[in-house]
Design a protein around this motif. Structure first.
Motif, mmCIF file in Angstrom:
data_model
loop_
_atom_site.group_PDB
_atom_site.id
_atom_site.type_symbol
_atom_site.label_atom_id
_atom_site.label_comp_id
_atom_site.label_asym_id
_atom_site.label_seq_id
_atom_site.Cartn_x
_atom_site.Cartn_y
_atom_site.Cartn_z
ATOM 1 N N ALA A 83 0.872 -1.213 -0.010
ATOM 2 C CA ALA A 83 -0.271 -0.031 0.194
ATOM 3 C C ALA A 83 1.005 1.369 0.114
ATOM 4 N N SER A 84 1.730 1.365 0.932
ATOM 5 C CA SER A 84 2.587 2.575 1.136
ATOM 6 C C SER A 84 3.549 3.019 -0.199
ATOM 7 N N ALA A 85 3.981 1.804 -0.806
ATOM 8 C CA ALA A 85 4.969 1.837 -2.048
ATOM 9 C C ALA A 85 4.252 3.150 -2.938
ATOM 10 N N ILE A 86 3.016 2.924 -3.174
ATOM 11 C CA ILE A 86 2.330 3.885 -4.076
ATOM 12 C C ILE A 86 2.978 5.408 -3.808
ATOM 13 N N ALA A 87 3.227 5.736 -2.692
ATOM 14 C CA ALA A 87 3.680 7.249 -2.194
ATOM 15 C C ALA A 87 4.938 7.513 -3.109
ATOM 16 N N ALA A 88 5.524 6.372 -3.431
ATOM 17 C CA ALA A 88 6.815 6.712 -4.283
ATOM 18 C C ALA A 88 6.746 7.194 -5.715
ATOM 19 N N LEU A 89 5.375 6.867 -6.342
ATOM 20 C CA LEU A 89 5.120 7.211 -7.612
ATOM 21 C C LEU A 89 4.734 8.635 -7.755
ATOM 22 N N ALA A 90 5.754 9.816 -8.139
ATOM 23 C CA ALA A 90 5.808 10.913 -8.229
ATOM 24 C C ALA A 90 4.526 11.541 -9.183
ATOM 25 N N GLY A 91 4.153 10.649 -10.087
ATOM 26 C CA GLY A 91 3.143 11.056 -10.960
ATOM 27 C C GLY A 91 1.599 10.847 -10.724
ATOM 28 N N ALA A 92 1.545 10.180 -9.653
ATOM 29 C CA ALA A 92 0.228 9.793 -8.934
ATOM 30 C C ALA A 92 -0.416 10.983 -8.197
ATOM 31 N N LEU A 93 -1.758 10.717 -8.184
ATOM 32 C CA LEU A 93 -2.423 11.928 -7.348
ATOM 33 C C LEU A 93 -2.035 12.107 -5.999
ATOM 34 N N LEU A 94 -1.495 13.228 -5.544
ATOM 35 C CA LEU A 94 -0.831 13.426 -4.314
ATOM 36 C C LEU A 94 -1.832 12.933 -3.382
ATOM 37 N N MET A 95 -3.281 13.407 -3.196
ATOM 38 C CA MET A 95 -3.973 12.776 -2.092
ATOM 39 C C MET A 95 -3.924 11.441 -2.013
ATOM 40 N N MET A 96 -4.016 10.485 -3.129
ATOM 41 C CA MET A 96 -4.109 9.155 -3.207
ATOM 42 C C MET A 96 -2.829 8.582 -2.528
ATOM 43 N N SER B 117 3.342 14.234 5.002
ATOM 44 C CA SER B 117 3.779 15.772 5.098
ATOM 45 C C SER B 117 4.945 16.246 4.203
ATOM 46 N N THR B 118 5.726 15.127 3.856
ATOM 47 C CA THR B 118 6.873 15.293 3.315
ATOM 48 C C THR B 118 6.794 15.047 1.574
ATOM 49 N N LEU B 119 5.829 14.424 1.385
ATOM 50 C CA LEU B 119 5.259 14.184 -0.218
ATOM 51 C C LEU B 119 5.196 15.494 -0.795
ATOM 52 N N ARG B 120 5.373 15.493 -2.226
ATOM 53 C CA ARG B 120 5.446 16.644 -2.968
ATOM 54 C C ARG B 120 4.732 16.313 -4.307
ATOM 55 N N ASP B 121 3.927 17.268 -4.947
ATOM 56 C CA ASP B 121 3.228 16.920 -6.222
ATOM 57 C C ASP B 121 4.032 17.349 -7.332
ATOM 58 N N HIS B 122 4.346 16.143 -8.210
ATOM 59 C CA HIS B 122 5.399 16.330 -9.174
ATOM 60 C C HIS B 122 4.662 16.015 -10.251
ATOM 61 N N ARG B 123 3.495 16.352 -10.367
ATOM 62 C CA ARG B 123 2.699 16.070 -11.695
ATOM 63 C C ARG B 123 3.314 17.139 -12.884
ATOM 64 N N GLU B 124 2.688 16.640 -13.953
ATOM 65 C CA GLU B 124 3.141 17.611 -15.167
ATOM 66 C C GLU B 124 2.474 18.932 -14.988
ATOM 67 N N ARG B 125 3.045 20.000 -15.346
ATOM 68 C CA ARG B 125 2.333 21.243 -15.634
ATOM 69 C C ARG B 125 2.444 21.864 -16.674
ATOM 70 N N SER B 126 1.449 22.623 -17.251
ATOM 71 C CA SER B 126 1.651 23.181 -18.390
ATOM 72 C C SER B 126 0.930 24.628 -18.534
ATOM 73 N N ALA B 127 1.446 25.635 -19.104
ATOM 74 C CA ALA B 127 0.722 27.017 -18.837
ATOM 75 C C ALA B 127 -0.187 27.059 -20.181
ATOM 76 N N ALA B 128 -1.491 27.802 -19.707
ATOM 77 C CA ALA B 128 -2.418 28.103 -20.847
ATOM 78 C C ALA B 128 -1.928 29.224 -21.606
ATOM 79 N N THR B 129 -2.109 28.866 -22.730
ATOM 80 C CA THR B 129 -1.579 30.175 -23.891
ATOM 81 C C THR B 129 -2.766 31.011 -24.402
#
Length: 322
Positions: free
Chosen positions: A74-87, A145-157
């Motif tokens: 269960a806890s190993a999912i926390a290592a996946l940077a692209g997954a939803l931070l809340m999950m 509390s130490t996990l960070r959101d590493h999802r892909e971000r793009s700026a709207a044009t």
């Protein structure tokens, strides 16, 4: 802006490293204590009398397998940077709570039978169960509390479609969603009454030690604070940002009618396909934030029109479109 990180270092440390450390601690103690333990130790009780036995090393490898498969699984999912931070945070909390319970119970079973000639007289160390759950949840909360959101971000044009709602930008707007005070009080009250009955029947306080951390964790995970400010739309849970999008990412904000069961398969913070997230706690209007990277965040609230109007107006202002 793009982020190609695959693993979150904090998630690897807490989600994989902590369960591995727990297994290593249990194995080390088994090795050190084996000469002081009976050949067969009690591992299961019926009432107050043991009725199941195994060798110390059989118990050890069973615990290692369960810690790895259940806790670390269960806890190993926390290592996946692209997954939803809340999950990731939720699974880390659940996984490390299980690891804390298993490691503490493992240590307690061994410690309770040190220097016994026979395990027949061993007593079940139930008090340790609650302590283990509390300790595991505490470590999980620190890790979350130490996990960070590493999802892909793009700026709207481009500015949002002119047909989308526009409204006054009276910010910040703060919403409280999820379990309300009355519902929380009822659920906690019912749980407390059941726990009190279990305590009386067991003649011990250990069910209370289980109830307190579990109830705090459950209530915390089901209460949310949504904030719209000049920077964007943010969902916070247990004092931490669970998911959020900056206004610079906004392609458009619209209003839709949403039924949590029908549209997202349940209630709370949900995932419906890749990149389609929902904080859905009621049936009715919802603001739908569409980001430049293709992701969507749906938030059910009676103030959906107000939030959508303010978001689109903010995006117009940022891009000079209005």
């Amino acid at each position: 802006m793009s982020n190609s990180r695959t693993f979150d270092p904090a998630g690897v440390l807490f989600g994989i490293g902590v369960p591995a450390l727990a297994a290593a601690v249990g194995l080390t103690l088994t090795l050190l204590w084996a000469p002081r333990l009976p050949d067969n130790i009690a591992t299961h009780w019926s009432g107050t009398d043991p009725d199941g036995y195994s060798t110390p090393w059989s118990l050890a490898w069973t615990m290692v397998i369960v810690i790895v498969l259940v806790g670390c699984g269960a806890s190993a999912i926390a290592a996946l940077a692209g997954a939803l931070l809340m999950m990731r945070r939720t699974m880390l909390l659940v996984g490390l709570t299980v690891v804390g319970l298993l490691l503490t119970l493992w240590i307690a079973l061994l410690a309770a039978q040190l220097d016994l000639a026979s395990a027949v007289s061993a007593e079940l160390p139930m008090t340790w169960i609650g302590l283990g759950i509390g300790a595991g949840a505490a470590v999980g909360l620190v890790g979350a509390s130490t996990l960070r959101d590493h999802r892909e971000r793009s700026a709207a044009t481009m500015a949002p479609d002119p047909r989308l709602p526009r409204g006054p930008v009276n910010l910040p707007i703060t919403l409280r969603l999820g379990l309300g005070p009355a519902t929380t009080a009822v659920l906690v009250g019912v749980g407390a009454a059941i726990t009190a009955g279990l305590c009386a029947r067991a003649g011990s306080w250990w069910p209370l030690a289980v109830f307190v951390p579990v109830s705090l964790l459950a209530v915390g995970l089901l209460r949310f604070r949504v904030t719209l400010d000049e920077t964007g739309l943010w969902v916070r849970n247990m004092g931490m940002t669970a998911v959020g999008y900056g206004v610079e990412e906004l392609v458009g904000a619209d209003v839709e009618e949403v039924n949590p069961s029908r549209d997202f398969g349940g209630w709370g913070l949900r995932l419906k396909g890749r990149g389609n997230y929902g904080l859905v706690t009621t049936t009715g209007p919802a603001v739908v934030f569409t980001a430049a990277n293709g992701q969507r965040l749906t938030v059910t609230t009676p103030r959906a029109e107000e939030l959508a109007g303010a978001l689109n107006a903010l995006a117009d202002r940022r891009l000079g479109g209005a």
